[in-house]
Design an enzyme around this catalytic site. Structure first.
Site, mmCIF file in Angstrom:
data_model
loop_
_atom_site.group_PDB
_atom_site.id
_atom_site.type_symbol
_atom_site.label_atom_id
_atom_site.label_comp_id
_atom_site.label_asym_id
_atom_site.label_seq_id
_atom_site.Cartn_x
_atom_site.Cartn_y
_atom_site.Cartn_z
ATOM 1 C CB ALA A 136 -0.987 0.038 1.169
ATOM 2 N NE ARG A 156 -1.913 1.776 5.493
ATOM 3 C CZ ARG A 156 -2.785 0.975 4.979
ATOM 4 N NH1 ARG A 156 -3.307 1.480 3.417
ATOM 5 N NH2 ARG A 156 -3.023 -0.251 5.001
ATOM 6 C CE1 TYR A 157 1.505 0.006 6.612
ATOM 7 C CE2 TYR A 157 0.651 -0.916 4.831
ATOM 8 C CZ TYR A 157 0.641 -0.651 6.143
ATOM 9 O OH TYR A 157 -0.276 -0.755 6.982
ATOM 10 C CB ILE A 158 6.257 1.619 -0.918
ATOM 11 C CG1 ILE A 158 4.866 2.076 -1.688
ATOM 12 C CG2 ILE A 158 5.912 0.289 -0.851
ATOM 13 C CD1 ILE A 158 4.417 1.846 -3.136
#
Length: 868
Positions: A125, A127-129
């Site tokens: 997602a 928001r994680y990368i």
């Protein structure tokens, strides 16, 4: 006209007064709205601009990332939010576009799980990368001074119309998009080749571009057609033979994933097209799909079947469509590169012109400052009482020097002089000022030189890009020319052909318990050739159970174009009562259409028929009717006296008398000449189409000798479905037992180079035998079957390289194939190259010729079905 308009207005008003709305035809609304929608999708979503190579969403992402850029990574979710200020669509589409850009590994440095185009795994997602602009992107994509701007969709911000990209980015990344009534599909091309291509264009050379895929593999670009519609690319996986029971897929075709490829292999296995035991995905850093073969399956045939029936070979249809001046254009990739190169030259020219303008301004103000301070003009303004008087005084002091300036001195220039601080005036160093001016003038001279030689400057710019960013971006996809694999030749025999002679049925679903006889193994895509006792024959598609008619004489799998399959027949013509003999091929037919061995006249009778796989010609005994007046009523006939002709030939007259019986007297031998075989190194396949290296004439028992760079040799048959790994082969030729193998090899255990000469002593076909030291680092330097080979051996002598000629025939005697050989007196950096040319193929010794002649005389082949 005015009265008509007033009349219409009156009716409109009456309709509205009575509560009736104005009627607008739906067709008109649809036409206008659909056209607007189609134009919007083409220009604003699906098709890239030629100028910078971006679709609108990609351009807005790059602009948003530049605004955020501070050298550190940003959460992709933050980048999506920033891009939404410019792109009036959902966050999901922007996030997908960022991931797509990041996976191309060119413009964006990525951090975290960004998915894998090889396996099809999706990215984490947003928001994680994290992501940031790459150094390459910062160098070639942005320059605010040369960018044309427009208002964003809500009018709050400015966004670039096109980014000033100084590189053929469109071709480097590739793009795919589907619009309304229009699509684009531009393949990715090699970074290094694009830069070299741009340099060649600037030098006036012709450029030929071919795609390069990030997944590697092999590709046939014979019909690429410059990437335009109608072209086609065939892409294959790279498949290696690990051993006789295991294949390894090391690279996959572009547009596939390891999972989709495995699924296609399993599907082909379920359908019986190939026979495998297991598929294992060992992909980690590198792709590796292990395919374990079923017992008795040939690796070479299985490889061909994988290409024919699975996604190990895919066909891609490019369609190069780009936006130029807000209109879609179809343009070949060479022309795209030329226009991108011209665009780069234009941008470099603009940058130089801007640099020139800035330098001129710096030189102007530095000169003004020098005059202002050295001539103490600043003191003349001490007595001035008004601002206007100050400006006039300074202007008057500069008047004697105005002619030397490149433009007129303006009020703004004079105001700027008044803003010089006292501290700067007090510490003014005339020498330093002169040096600074000199430096600026030298820079200006360089800029002017580059402008005058803009093509050379652009070439140097591209060379610098190549030097700075080209490492590690070498071609991944191997350019090859593929043969067309005939599916019927490589399909696994997943069924058995049965025939029920009594009931007239054929098929792979019949059973022996129902009176059917097994004919041969087959696949479920084969065609079947059927001969009937009355002389008719036809080809049908194999089915589970098919009624073809009674009086079946012969059934077999039909192989189109098989010139070695010969049918021998004797028949009596119904009209003339003449008995004829014929030998014929059935090379091609129309499926379901009936043909006839006889002339087809009423009362014709087929007396004798055989099917011969290698052109055998038997001897038959012919018995005439006892009531005939012929003096000799029984004689022999040799089919070898007949020429092989087409299926429509009527044959030669055997006798004009009535024939009672024809019977087999002597089994036949092949009358066909040896087959000419060539080896096409481009595809690693044998052929009879004169493609590649000529290997010689082959008969039934002949074999091919293959020597690999691992120091192994192998004997194979000459089936055209055999596939050879060209990159690993050092020698491939017709095997002649009398020939001597000469080799130079390195023994890593003894750290010594050897020369050895030996005969092939093994007879096992399809098995590799190693004839050098088996340690991993041991290697084969040279191998040949020449009678008197001479090699040039290079070696290190201290720090220098030396060379020596070695007559290999006299260097060592012929010994067993496991013998080590004689040592070479060189220790380091040894390389070897043959100086002599290969012996002529038909230059064989007398013994070999005698042996072949004896084989021709003694060879015996199979018979046929005989008389019925």
């Amino acid at each position: 006209m005015e009265n008509d308009e007033l009349h219409n207005d009156e009716h409109e008003n009456q309709d509205i007064a009575h509560g009736h709305a104005k009627v607008i035809p739906v067709s008109g609304m649809y036409e206008d709205w659909f056209l607007d929608y189609a134009s919007y999708v083409i220009l604003e979503r699906a098709v890239p601009s030629l100028e910078d190579g971006f679709k609108p969403v990609q351009r807005r992402i790059m602009h948003a990332m530049k605004e955020l850029d501070d050298g550190r990574y940003n959460k992709v979710a933050n980048i999506v939010g920033s891009a939404m200020q410019y792109h009036p669509h959902g966050d999901a589409s922007i996030g997908d576009a960022i991931v797509n850009l990041g996976q191309k590994d060119l413009l964006i440095d990525t951090q975290g799980n960004w998915g894998d185009i090889r396996t099809g795994d999706s990215a984490a997602a947003s928001r994680y990368i994290e992501a940031r602009l790459s150094k390459f992107a910062l160098d070639v994509v942005f320059n605010a001074k040369t960018t044309n701007w427009q208002l964003s969709y809500d009018g709050r911000k400015n966004e670039p119309i096109n980014l000033p990209v100084k590189f053929p980015l469109l071709l480097a990344q590739g793009v795919e998009g589907i619009a309304v009534g229009l699509a684009t599909k531009i393949m990715p091309h090699n970074f290094v080749e694009l830069i070299k291509g741009s340099i060649d264009i600037l030098r006036g050379k012709t450029v030929h571009l071919l795609p390069d895929f990030p997944t590697g593999g092999l590709a046939d670009f014979s019909n690429y057609n410059e990437g335009l519609k109608g072209g086609k690319i065939r892409v294959r996986a790279r498949i290696e033979v690990a051993d006789s029971k295991t294949l390894l897929i090391k690279e996959i075709p572009y547009s596939t994933t390891t999972q989709s490829l495995i699924d296609s292999i399993l599907k082909a296995n379920d359908q019986g097209k190939i026979k495998i035991k297991k598929v294992i995905d060992n992909t980690a850093k590198d792709v590796e799909i292990e395919v374990q073969l079923a017992t008795g399956q040939s690796p070479d045939v299985t490889i061909a079947a994988l290409y024919a029936f699975t996604d190990c070979e895919v066909s891609i249809s490019p369609n190069s469509c780009v936006i130029i001046e807000e209109k879609p254009h179809f343009m070949g990739v060479s022309e795209v590169l030329r226009q991108n190169t011209d665009n780069t030259v234009d941008l470099l020219t603009k940058e130089l012109e801007i640099a020139k303008s800035e330098l001129l301004e710096k030189i102007l103000f530095s000169s003004l400052e020098k005059i202002f301070i050295e001539n103490r003009i600043y003191r003349d303004i001490e007595e001035c009482e008004t601002w206007e008087e100050v400006l006039e005084t300074i202007d008057r002091g500069l008047t004697p020097y105005k002619k030397s300036f490149y433009r007129e001195i303006t009020t703004d220039d004079i105001i700027r002089l008044t803003e010089i601080k006292i501290k700067r005036i007090s510490k003014f160093d005339s020498f330093k000022a002169d040096e600074q001016l000199k430096g600026l003038e030298e820079q200006l001279e360089d800029v002017n030189f580059n402008l005058d030689n803009i093509i050379d400057f652009a070439i140097d710019y591209f060379k610098e890009l190549l030097k700075k960013y080209g490492k590690g971006r070498e071609r991944k996809t191997e350019i090859a020319t593929f043969d067309t694999i005939t599916a019927a030749k490589v399909a696994a025999n997943n069924a058995k052909l049965y025939v029920n002679f009594k009931e007239g049925f054929i098929g792979h679903g019949l059973k022996k318990s129902d009176g059917a006889e097994e004919v041969q193994e087959c696949s479920d895509i084969d065609d079947i050739l059927i001969f009937f006792k009355d002389g008719r024959y036809k080809v049908v598609k194999i089915q589970d159970k098919l009624f073809v008619g009674k009086n079946i004489l012969h059934v077999e799998v039909f192989v189109k174009g098989d010139e070695r399959k010969v049918f021998n027949a004797i028949y009596t013509d119904g009209d003339t009562k003449v008995t004829r003999a014929k030998r014929f091929n059935v090379l091609s037919v129309t499926r379901e259409k009936e043909y006839n061995i006889t002339k087809g006249s009423k009362g014709s009778k087929l007396l004798y028929f055989t099917a011969n796989s290698n052109g055998e010609a038997e001897v038959v005994g012919v018995n005439l009717d006892p009531n005939e007046t012929a003096r000799i009523k029984s004689f022999e006939y040799d089919f070898a006296d007949l020429d092989i002709k087409g299926r429509g030939s009527q044959g030669n007259i055997l006798t004009k008398y009535k024939v009672k019986r024809v019977a087999l007297k002597k089994e036949g031998v092949s009358t066909l000449p040896a087959i000419d075989i060539w080896f096409d190194e481009a595809v690693g396949l044998l052929n009879r189409d004169k493609n590649g290296k000529y290997l010689g004439k082959f008969r039934d028992e002949d074999q091919i000798l293959v020597v690999y760079d691992t120091g192994e040799y192998e004997l194979t048959n000459y089936e055209l479905t055999n596939r050879y790994e060209v990159r690993k082969i050092m020698l491939l030729e017709k095997f002649r037992p009398n020939k001597v193998i000469t080799a130079i090899h390195y023994n890593t255990t003894q750290r010594t180079y050897y020369v050895k000469r030996f005969h092939i002593e093994t007879t096992t076909q399809g098995k590799r035998f190693i004839f050098i030291n088996e340690e991993a680092a041991s290697r084969l330097l040279l191998v040949t079957t020449q009678k008197a080979p001479i090699a040039e051996v290079s070696y290190k002598e201290g720090r220098k390289k030396a060379k020596a000629k070695v007559e290999l025939k006299d260097y060592v005697e012929v010994k067993g194939w496991k013998a080590q050989g004689n040592k070479l007196p060189y220790e380091k950096g040894v390389e070897a190259e043959l100086l002599t040319e290969d012996d002529p193929i038909n230059d064989e010794d007398m013994m070999a010729k005698k042996q072949e002649a004896e084989i021709d005389q003694q060879r015996e082949g199979g018979g046929g079905l005989g008389m019925f």
